[in-house]
Design a protein around this motif. Sequence first.
Motif, mmCIF file in Angstrom:
data_model
loop_
_atom_site.group_PDB
_atom_site.id
_atom_site.type_symbol
_atom_site.label_atom_id
_atom_site.label_comp_id
_atom_site.label_asym_id
_atom_site.label_seq_id
_atom_site.Cartn_x
_atom_site.Cartn_y
_atom_site.Cartn_z
ATOM 1 N N VAL A 158 15.055 -3.096 -8.913
ATOM 2 C CA VAL A 158 16.111 -2.729 -9.872
ATOM 3 C C VAL A 158 17.404 -2.450 -9.098
ATOM 4 O O VAL A 158 17.392 -2.348 -7.869
ATOM 5 N N PHE A 159 18.495 -2.358 -9.823
ATOM 6 C CA PHE A 159 19.800 -2.142 -9.200
ATOM 7 C C PHE A 159 19.797 -0.943 -8.245
ATOM 8 O O PHE A 159 20.431 -0.968 -7.198
ATOM 9 N N GLU A 160 19.047 0.111 -8.634
ATOM 10 C CA GLU A 160 19.042 1.340 -7.825
ATOM 11 C C GLU A 160 18.434 1.110 -6.438
ATOM 12 O O GLU A 160 18.635 1.913 -5.531
ATOM 13 N N ASP A 161 17.707 0.019 -6.248
ATOM 14 C CA ASP A 161 17.141 -0.275 -4.930
ATOM 15 C C ASP A 161 18.185 -0.812 -3.964
ATOM 16 O O ASP A 161 17.949 -0.871 -2.757
ATOM 17 N N LEU A 162 19.316 -1.230 -4.487
ATOM 18 C CA LEU A 162 20.347 -1.821 -3.630
ATOM 19 C C LEU A 162 21.229 -0.752 -2.992
ATOM 20 O O LEU A 162 21.526 0.273 -3.611
ATOM 21 N N SER A 163 21.655 -1.040 -1.752
ATOM 22 C CA SER A 163 22.591 -0.132 -1.085
ATOM 23 C C SER A 163 24.009 -0.663 -1.106
ATOM 24 O O SER A 163 24.953 0.107 -0.920
ATOM 25 N N ALA A 164 24.177 -1.971 -1.248
ATOM 26 C CA ALA A 164 25.524 -2.553 -1.230
ATOM 27 C C ALA A 164 25.455 -4.003 -1.680
ATOM 28 O O ALA A 164 24.367 -4.594 -1.754
ATOM 29 N N VAL A 165 26.621 -4.554 -1.972
ATOM 30 C CA VAL A 165 26.719 -5.963 -2.333
ATOM 31 C C VAL A 165 27.752 -6.626 -1.421
ATOM 32 O O VAL A 165 28.861 -6.120 -1.262
ATOM 33 N N GLY A 166 27.354 -7.752 -0.820
ATOM 34 C CA GLY A 166 28.306 -8.574 -0.069
ATOM 35 C C GLY A 166 28.639 -9.780 -0.921
ATOM 36 O O GLY A 166 27.751 -10.386 -1.515
ATOM 37 N N LEU A 167 29.928 -10.102 -1.000
ATOM 38 C CA LEU A 167 30.343 -11.143 -1.940
ATOM 39 C C LEU A 167 31.265 -12.138 -1.249
ATOM 40 O O LEU A 167 32.236 -11.746 -0.602
ATOM 41 N N GLY A 168 30.940 -13.409 -1.395
ATOM 42 C CA GLY A 168 31.784 -14.447 -0.816
ATOM 43 C C GLY A 168 32.388 -15.310 -1.899
ATOM 44 O O GLY A 168 31.700 -15.712 -2.837
ATOM 45 N N ILE A 169 33.674 -15.571 -1.765
ATOM 46 C CA ILE A 169 34.323 -16.471 -2.714
ATOM 47 C C ILE A 169 35.319 -17.319 -1.931
ATOM 48 O O ILE A 169 35.993 -16.827 -1.021
ATOM 49 N N ALA A 170 35.377 -18.596 -2.255
ATOM 50 C CA ALA A 170 36.323 -19.470 -1.570
ATOM 51 C C ALA A 170 37.742 -19.077 -1.968
ATOM 52 O O ALA A 170 37.967 -18.592 -3.071
ATOM 53 N N GLY A 171 38.666 -19.288 -1.054
ATOM 54 C CA GLY A 171 40.053 -18.982 -1.373
ATOM 55 C C GLY A 171 40.688 -18.134 -0.298
ATOM 56 O O GLY A 171 40.208 -18.088 0.827
ATOM 57 N N ILE A 172 41.755 -17.449 -0.666
ATOM 58 C CA ILE A 172 42.450 -16.591 0.290
ATOM 59 C C ILE A 172 42.158 -15.150 -0.085
ATOM 60 O O ILE A 172 42.539 -14.671 -1.141
ATOM 61 N N VAL A 173 41.393 -14.514 0.811
ATOM 62 C CA VAL A 173 40.822 -13.209 0.499
ATOM 63 C C VAL A 173 41.230 -12.216 1.577
ATOM 64 O O VAL A 173 41.137 -12.526 2.760
ATOM 65 N N ASP A 174 41.672 -11.036 1.167
ATOM 66 C CA ASP A 174 41.948 -9.956 2.110
ATOM 67 C C ASP A 174 40.740 -9.034 2.112
ATOM 68 O O ASP A 174 40.559 -8.218 1.199
ATOM 69 N N ALA A 175 39.890 -9.187 3.145
ATOM 70 C CA ALA A 175 38.618 -8.455 3.165
ATOM 71 C C ALA A 175 38.841 -6.952 3.257
ATOM 72 O O ALA A 175 38.097 -6.179 2.657
ATOM 73 N N LYS A 176 39.855 -6.533 3.999
ATOM 74 C CA LYS A 176 40.071 -5.084 4.187
ATOM 75 C C LYS A 176 40.338 -4.415 2.846
ATOM 76 O O LYS A 176 39.898 -3.302 2.598
ATOM 77 N N ARG A 177 41.086 -5.082 1.981
ATOM 78 C CA ARG A 177 41.436 -4.489 0.685
ATOM 79 C C ARG A 177 40.514 -4.955 -0.448
ATOM 80 O O ARG A 177 40.674 -4.522 -1.582
ATOM 81 N N GLY A 178 39.595 -5.872 -0.142
ATOM 82 C CA GLY A 178 38.739 -6.407 -1.193
ATOM 83 C C GLY A 178 39.542 -7.142 -2.254
ATOM 84 O O GLY A 178 39.237 -7.081 -3.441
ATOM 85 N N PHE A 179 40.548 -7.875 -1.786
ATOM 86 C CA PHE A 179 41.573 -8.427 -2.666
ATOM 87 C C PHE A 179 41.551 -9.949 -2.586
ATOM 88 O O PHE A 179 41.494 -10.517 -1.498
#
Length: 400
Positions: free
Chosen positions: A138-159
């Motif tokens: 279940v969701f509660e078993d997760l500690s974090a989510v890593g997400l990848g999307i193509a494009g121009i992404v600012d990882a520091k700001r999650g933007f």
Amino acid sequence: MDLSKDSSRSALLDAIRRAKRIARIDLAQLTDISPATVTTVTADMIRQGLIEEVIPEELTSQSRRGRPRVNLKLRADAFLVAGLKVAETTISVVLVNFVGEVVAQHTYHRTETRPAPEILITQIQQAIDATLADVDYVFEDLSAVGLGIAGIVDAKRGFVHWSPFLNTRNLELARMLKEAVNLPIFLDNDANLVAMAEQYLGNAQNTGNFIVVTIESGVGMGIVIDNKVYRGTRGCGAEFGHTKVQLDGALCRCGQRGCLEAYVADYALLREASFDTSLFKEGGAERSIQDLLTAARKGDPTAKSIIDRSSRIFAMGLSNLINLFDPELIILSGERMSFDHLYAEEVIEVIRSSIVQVDAPPPDIIVHKWGDFMWERGAAAFALVGVAEMSLRDGLDRVA
Ligand SMILES: [Zn+2]
């Protein structure tokens, strides 16, 4: 905050991860951290549930010190994270534990390919839900989510400055997703995540300076310098596909002219070949690229000249990269077989002969074709490193 202790904690955790299993004394030697500090810090980590002791099961009589050497290893159950890739028609997900084992993987098909942000968030939640359900988590078993999307992404700001898979520019995607799922979110572009997959789980585990070039529908790049992904200051530091290879050249999807991608990407090859319809059978875009390559292999002069030019321009771009960065290793990484011409030995020979020549071997260039959720595993690696750092920083207890 005791910064030196903080950095020795991450150095030790990193060394344990790389070694898989290692004794405290070897850890001290390897990291140049005093045995006393190693003892204190690893005791903390055991208490936090990040690592555990393992005693070798069978010891031969020739055992070096005559008694069992207790090794340390990461504790698999310390964290479970989800790694995701948002693609045009799918969202694929892997669940990965703290030692990097894939616990589950799932591909979610989405109908709306350039949705509004709220719809994308819902699609992401549904994709994670379906993956968890496959293995009764279940969701509660997760500690974090890593997400990848193509494009121009600012990882520091999650933007996300821009992505081909969103109908909006300038989106605080990580914040929105965090509010929806109440978990730490680690967002980055696809190529940086492939670099992290290679760094933590793949071909670059023993290399601190390397470059990954990804070839799918576009050309991406991840730069790792001194074990850290280099992201530039605006989050768009590695746009290899949009480096210019021709003055006033072909029109690129980014709106500018003469970009590498406008000569190498599948859309560019198909655009050029579209003038000669005899090259194609019926079929989708991928099929058409395959048709073009087949025609080139059979000696069709138009197809051959399109493919040859693409390979030569790609080789020129890569030689420039090597001349700029002088990395130990270049990994040409891609999921599809359709770009074989870019990986050909002749192309790599052109690269070798175009770089600055010194009396030292050129960087290794390796080709890594994968079909096994590589981006998603990179997203998971990013999330694992992130939650481990948060845990070390906050002293957050994760003991089950
Ligand atoms: Zn461009």
